[in-house]
Design an enzyme around this catalytic site. Sequence first.
Site, PDB file in Angstrom:
ATOM      1  N   SER A 258      34.085  43.495  78.379  1.00 10.04           N
ATOM      2  CA  SER A 258      32.981  42.786  77.725  1.00 10.04           C
ATOM      3  C   SER A 258      33.421  42.414  76.315  1.00 10.04           C
ATOM      4  O   SER A 258      34.348  43.001  75.766  1.00 10.04           O
ATOM      5  CB  SER A 258      31.746  43.672  77.662  1.00 10.04           C
ATOM      6  OG  SER A 258      31.908  44.592  76.616  1.00 10.04           O
ATOM      7  N   LYS A 259      32.754  41.445  75.776  1.00 11.51           N
ATOM      8  CA  LYS A 259      33.119  40.956  74.454  1.00 11.51           C
ATOM      9  C   LYS A 259      33.149  42.132  73.469  1.00 11.51           C
ATOM     10  O   LYS A 259      34.078  42.283  72.698  1.00 11.51           O
ATOM     11  CB  LYS A 259      32.086  39.907  74.026  1.00 11.51           C
ATOM     12  CG  LYS A 259      32.460  39.116  72.824  1.00 11.51           C
ATOM     13  CD  LYS A 259      32.882  37.695  73.203  1.00 11.51           C
ATOM     14  CE  LYS A 259      33.158  36.864  71.972  1.00 11.51           C
ATOM     15  NZ  LYS A 259      34.519  36.872  71.535  1.00 11.51           N
ATOM     16  N   ARG A 260      32.139  42.982  73.575  1.00 13.98           N
ATOM     17  CA  ARG A 260      32.044  44.081  72.600  1.00 13.98           C
ATOM     18  C   ARG A 260      33.246  45.016  72.661  1.00 13.98           C
ATOM     19  O   ARG A 260      33.799  45.401  71.656  1.00 13.98           O
ATOM     20  CB  ARG A 260      30.759  44.882  72.842  1.00 13.98           C
ATOM     21  CG  ARG A 260      29.632  44.380  71.973  1.00 13.98           C
ATOM     22  CD  ARG A 260      28.473  45.313  72.008  1.00 13.98           C
ATOM     23  NE  ARG A 260      28.701  46.513  71.213  1.00 13.98           N
ATOM     24  CZ  ARG A 260      28.009  47.622  71.375  1.00 13.98           C
ATOM     25  NH1 ARG A 260      27.096  47.707  72.307  1.00 13.98           N
ATOM     26  NH2 ARG A 260      28.239  48.670  70.616  1.00 13.98           N
ATOM     27  N   GLY A 262      36.236  44.369  73.886  1.00 14.32           N
ATOM     28  CA  GLY A 262      37.485  43.712  73.533  1.00 14.32           C
ATOM     29  C   GLY A 262      37.568  43.363  72.058  1.00 14.32           C
ATOM     30  O   GLY A 262      38.634  43.073  71.544  1.00 14.32           O
ATOM     31  N   ASP A 263      36.419  43.416  71.429  1.00 12.47           N
ATOM     32  CA  ASP A 263      36.358  42.958  70.046  1.00 12.47           C
ATOM     33  C   ASP A 263      36.571  44.065  69.037  1.00 12.47           C
ATOM     34  O   ASP A 263      36.046  43.999  67.934  1.00 12.47           O
ATOM     35  CB  ASP A 263      34.970  42.359  69.796  1.00 12.47           C
ATOM     36  CG  ASP A 263      35.005  40.865  70.003  1.00 12.47           C
ATOM     37  OD1 ASP A 263      36.049  40.379  70.423  1.00 12.47           O
ATOM     38  OD2 ASP A 263      33.997  40.213  69.733  1.00 12.47           O
TER      39      ASP A 263
END
Length: 510
Positions: A258-260, A262-263
């Site tokens: 998820s973006k979170r 990976g971020d």
Amino acid sequence: MIKKILTKNIRVRFAPSPTGPLHIGGARTALFNYLFANQNNGSFILRIEDTDTQRSELKWVQEIIEELNWLGIEWNEGPDIDGKFGPYKQSQRIDIYKKYLKKLFLENKAYYCFCLPEELEAKRQEQMARGVAPKYDGKCNNISKEIIEKNLAEGKNSVIRFKVVSKKVKFKDLVRDSVEFDTSLLGDIVIAKNMNTPLFHFAVVVDDYLMKISHVIRGEEHLSNTPRQILLQEALGFYHPIYAHIPLFLNSDKSKMSKRQGDVALSDYHKQGYLPEALINFMVLLGWNPGTEKEIFSLSQLVKEFSIEKVQRSGAVFNMQRLDFINNHYIKEKPISALTKLCLPYLKDFDTTGFSKKELEKIIELHKPRMKKISDIFLLCDYFFIDNLTYNKEMLRWQKMGDNDVKEALEAVEKALLKKWPVRITSSAHNASRSDAGWNKENLEKVLMQEAELFNLKKNYPLKNRGFMLWPLRVALSGKQSSAGPFEIAEILGKEETLQRIQDAIGMLS
Ligand code: GLU
């Protein structure tokens, strides 16, 4: 006619937008570019893409620079290192973009669009309801010059659109081989808010050209941007750089990250005590497969061994256990004085003044095999710095020992220690006893191993199982289920504190 890139001069760039911290994905892109440049005697450029003035902040530029410096990823040209192709911040290149926007207008390849956002949204919905892929319908493409000028003079909201040529764009990607994209699906794309505010695609294309970028190595999330940028290059008469789109991250179970997740900011890893050499090593394996079992690579080895052609197309599994393993490897490799220096900030909540540099180094040495990251040191060795340990007395028990057995074991230890190292009256008991002659782990082991055997004989315990004495002792000294060994701890704590902790444990059992 489109010019072919001259690949003799390798020039690559990392082009972050300073709208947030440097993420681990961005750092990996920077690393791949750095390695590619350095193994080809090329140049690596840091370009700050800050045309979005609302979201870009100077503090993020600083953080990006600091974190890359910390990783040891150096660039040859950038906002802080002048080169022939600067400035390297897009916000300082507005006049340059303007020139090329004018060129597109002159050649009738761009136009002003005055459609309102609500209008565009309604059309989008309508297209979707009809089951067609939404795209701009080109309504403003043919507005007369007079109307455009009138609208602009009235200050009507507008954007600048690029006339997308419908065709099949084909390009070779060093990671993905041949990529083909039908641009008739795109509709005319917005390339600037106005003459002074170019948007992403336009600024990237102009800069890649003017900075003579030979290879664009970037994340796969940009793959669908490439055909748009290729069309812009063609419209402007620029050469095409060679592309390499590096894979996205996947969770350990191969699900999409998820973006979170990976971020995660690189600075978070930094703060937790992941070492730069470990992160470099971990990041390069996120997508690059050396083709052997070898897992540990230094930055300079990577310059020799990395190969962009061996970067995989499929998602790169982001495996935290692997990062911990690699970090632990580099922690164990660090010279102890350097490692101790790195650990001390994590121990700042403790009073470490009673320990000499040598003793602190011994403490770190004892725990480094179990450190996955430097911050682990806090919980691993806290017991050295806590005066009154609190723990459950049940923990003192080895196998089926009862309270009395444990107590007997500890009393036997106490007696044996006092016999070998009798109490001496000094003015400064603590310091004197810590330098008690021969109080070291070797002698402690000699005395207590013998004692443990005698204890087992007396209690009819299996002779070789020293745990009946040493487990309660270790817990008494550490207050922990797992810790360093009792002799090592006792050596560093010194006689006084060791005896005190044994007495405290006996007190809990009485
Ligand atoms: N500025 C873009 C970003 O931060 C990268 C552009 C590019 O690499 O082409 O995602």
